[in-house]
Design a protein around this motif. Sequence first.
Motif, PDB file in Angstrom:
ATOM      1  N   LYS A  17       6.060  -9.850 -42.075  1.00 21.21           N
ATOM      2  CA  LYS A  17       5.679  -8.432 -41.919  1.00 21.21           C
ATOM      3  C   LYS A  17       6.745  -7.674 -41.139  1.00 21.21           C
ATOM      4  CE  LYS A  17       0.706  -9.169 -42.085  1.00 21.21           C
ATOM      5  NZ  LYS A  17      -0.473  -9.428 -41.267  1.00 21.21           N
ATOM      6  N   ARG A  18       7.237  -8.278 -40.054  1.00 22.10           N
ATOM      7  CA  ARG A  18       8.278  -7.626 -39.243  1.00 22.10           C
ATOM      8  C   ARG A  18       9.554  -7.412 -40.055  1.00 22.10           C
ATOM      9  NH1 ARG A  18       9.484 -11.145 -34.433  1.00 22.10           N
ATOM     10  NH2 ARG A  18      11.070  -9.576 -34.080  1.00 22.10           N
ATOM     11  N   ILE A  19       9.951  -8.433 -40.795  1.00 21.90           N
ATOM     12  CA  ILE A  19      11.176  -8.337 -41.594  1.00 21.90           C
ATOM     13  C   ILE A  19      11.020  -7.278 -42.682  1.00 21.90           C
ATOM     14  CG2 ILE A  19      12.673  -9.559 -43.225  1.00 21.90           C
ATOM     15  CD1 ILE A  19      12.006 -12.145 -41.590  1.00 21.90           C
ATOM     16  N   LYS A  20       9.900  -7.311 -43.394  1.00 15.43           N
ATOM     17  CA  LYS A  20       9.672  -6.337 -44.467  1.00 15.43           C
ATOM     18  C   LYS A  20       9.653  -4.912 -43.920  1.00 15.43           C
ATOM     19  CE  LYS A  20       7.172  -9.354 -47.651  1.00 15.43           C
ATOM     20  NZ  LYS A  20       5.860  -9.699 -48.207  1.00 15.43           N
ATOM     21  N   ALA A  21       9.016  -4.708 -42.773  1.00 17.75           N
ATOM     22  CA  ALA A  21       8.960  -3.361 -42.185  1.00 17.75           C
ATOM     23  C   ALA A  21      10.359  -2.869 -41.830  1.00 17.75           C
ATOM     24  CB  ALA A  21       8.056  -3.359 -40.956  1.00 17.75           C
ATOM     25  N   ALA A  22      11.171  -3.739 -41.227  1.00 18.56           N
ATOM     26  CA  ALA A  22      12.541  -3.351 -40.868  1.00 18.56           C
ATOM     27  C   ALA A  22      13.363  -3.075 -42.126  1.00 18.56           C
ATOM     28  CB  ALA A  22      13.190  -4.456 -40.031  1.00 18.56           C
ATOM     29  N   PHE A  23      13.216  -3.910 -43.128  1.00 17.43           N
ATOM     30  CA  PHE A  23      13.962  -3.770 -44.388  1.00 17.43           C
ATOM     31  C   PHE A  23      13.565  -2.482 -45.102  1.00 17.43           C
ATOM     32  CE2 PHE A  23      15.061  -4.646 -48.794  1.00 17.43           C
ATOM     33  CZ  PHE A  23      16.233  -5.389 -48.712  1.00 17.43           C
ATOM     34  N   GLU A  24      12.257  -2.251 -45.196  1.00 19.54           N
ATOM     35  CA  GLU A  24      11.758  -1.084 -45.931  1.00 19.54           C
ATOM     36  C   GLU A  24      12.189   0.241 -45.303  1.00 19.54           C
ATOM     37  OE1 GLU A  24       7.577  -1.970 -46.201  1.00 19.54           O
ATOM     38  OE2 GLU A  24       7.911  -3.455 -47.792  1.00 19.54           O
ATOM     39  N   ALA A  25      12.444   0.232 -44.004  1.00 21.91           N
ATOM     40  CA  ALA A  25      12.911   1.461 -43.343  1.00 21.91           C
ATOM     41  C   ALA A  25      14.250   1.924 -43.914  1.00 21.91           C
ATOM     42  CB  ALA A  25      13.023   1.229 -41.840  1.00 21.91           C
ATOM     43  N   PHE A  26      15.011   0.991 -44.505  1.00 22.46           N
ATOM     44  CA  PHE A  26      16.324   1.325 -45.069  1.00 22.46           C
ATOM     45  C   PHE A  26      16.359   1.226 -46.590  1.00 22.46           C
ATOM     46  CE2 PHE A  26      17.036   0.227 -40.696  1.00 22.46           C
ATOM     47  CZ  PHE A  26      17.898   1.223 -40.290  1.00 22.46           C
ATOM     48  N   ASP A  27      15.214   0.956 -47.191  1.00 26.94           N
ATOM     49  CA  ASP A  27      15.106   0.879 -48.650  1.00 26.94           C
ATOM     50  C   ASP A  27      14.767   2.282 -49.167  1.00 26.94           C
ATOM     51  OD1 ASP A  27      14.669   0.284 -51.289  1.00 26.94           O
ATOM     52  OD2 ASP A  27      12.929  -1.017 -50.945  1.00 26.94           O
ATOM     53  N   TYR A  28      15.781   3.141 -49.193  1.00 29.41           N
ATOM     54  CA  TYR A  28      15.576   4.557 -49.480  1.00 29.41           C
ATOM     55  C   TYR A  28      15.075   4.833 -50.892  1.00 29.41           C
ATOM     56  CZ  TYR A  28      18.275   4.846 -45.188  1.00 29.41           C
ATOM     57  OH  TYR A  28      18.712   4.683 -43.908  1.00 29.41           O
ATOM     58  N   GLU A  29      15.352   3.930 -51.831  1.00 29.65           N
ATOM     59  CA  GLU A  29      14.917   4.138 -53.208  1.00 29.65           C
ATOM     60  C   GLU A  29      13.657   3.339 -53.552  1.00 29.65           C
ATOM     61  OE1 GLU A  29      18.208   3.656 -55.904  1.00 29.65           O
ATOM     62  OE2 GLU A  29      19.516   4.822 -54.612  1.00 29.65           O
TER      63      GLU A  29
END
Length: 162
Positions: A17-29
Amino acid sequence: MAEDKPRAEAIVSDVHKRIKAAFEAFDYESNNTVDVREISTIIYSLGCFPTQEDLHAFIAKVEEDHTGYIHLDKFLPAMTKVLLEHKFPPIPEDLLLQAFEVLDKEKKGYLEPEELTKYMTQEGEPFTQEEMDEMLTALADNEKNLIYYKDLISQLTIDPDM
């Protein structure tokens, strides 16, 4: 021993969950992909502080065929392993304080931006001028344009129990 399995699964689930949240913050598309240039920020936000060499090796392992993009499917297992194995730990507060005190030869309790820039661009793993400008904007006292390092140490370290 059987009760350890649900606990381990809960820990892995929380890490995911932590990794996905951090990743998704920069997944602009919103396509489960981030620009490779964002990976260091994502890794730092997760409390990991690899050297530049370690960072480049990690990126080489997860980057999609040198396209400049990293997909969550590759990033998630690699970053999970990093977090669970406590790779790239943060620098402890007392060591960081000692480092600043070594640079503060006159024991003033602060560094001038020019001093810090000299050290950070000419020693160890050098920062670029652009990185220094960003750092100084964030760290220097707005009124006196000085870096009061004792006040910054808590901002530069992360509680390992988070």
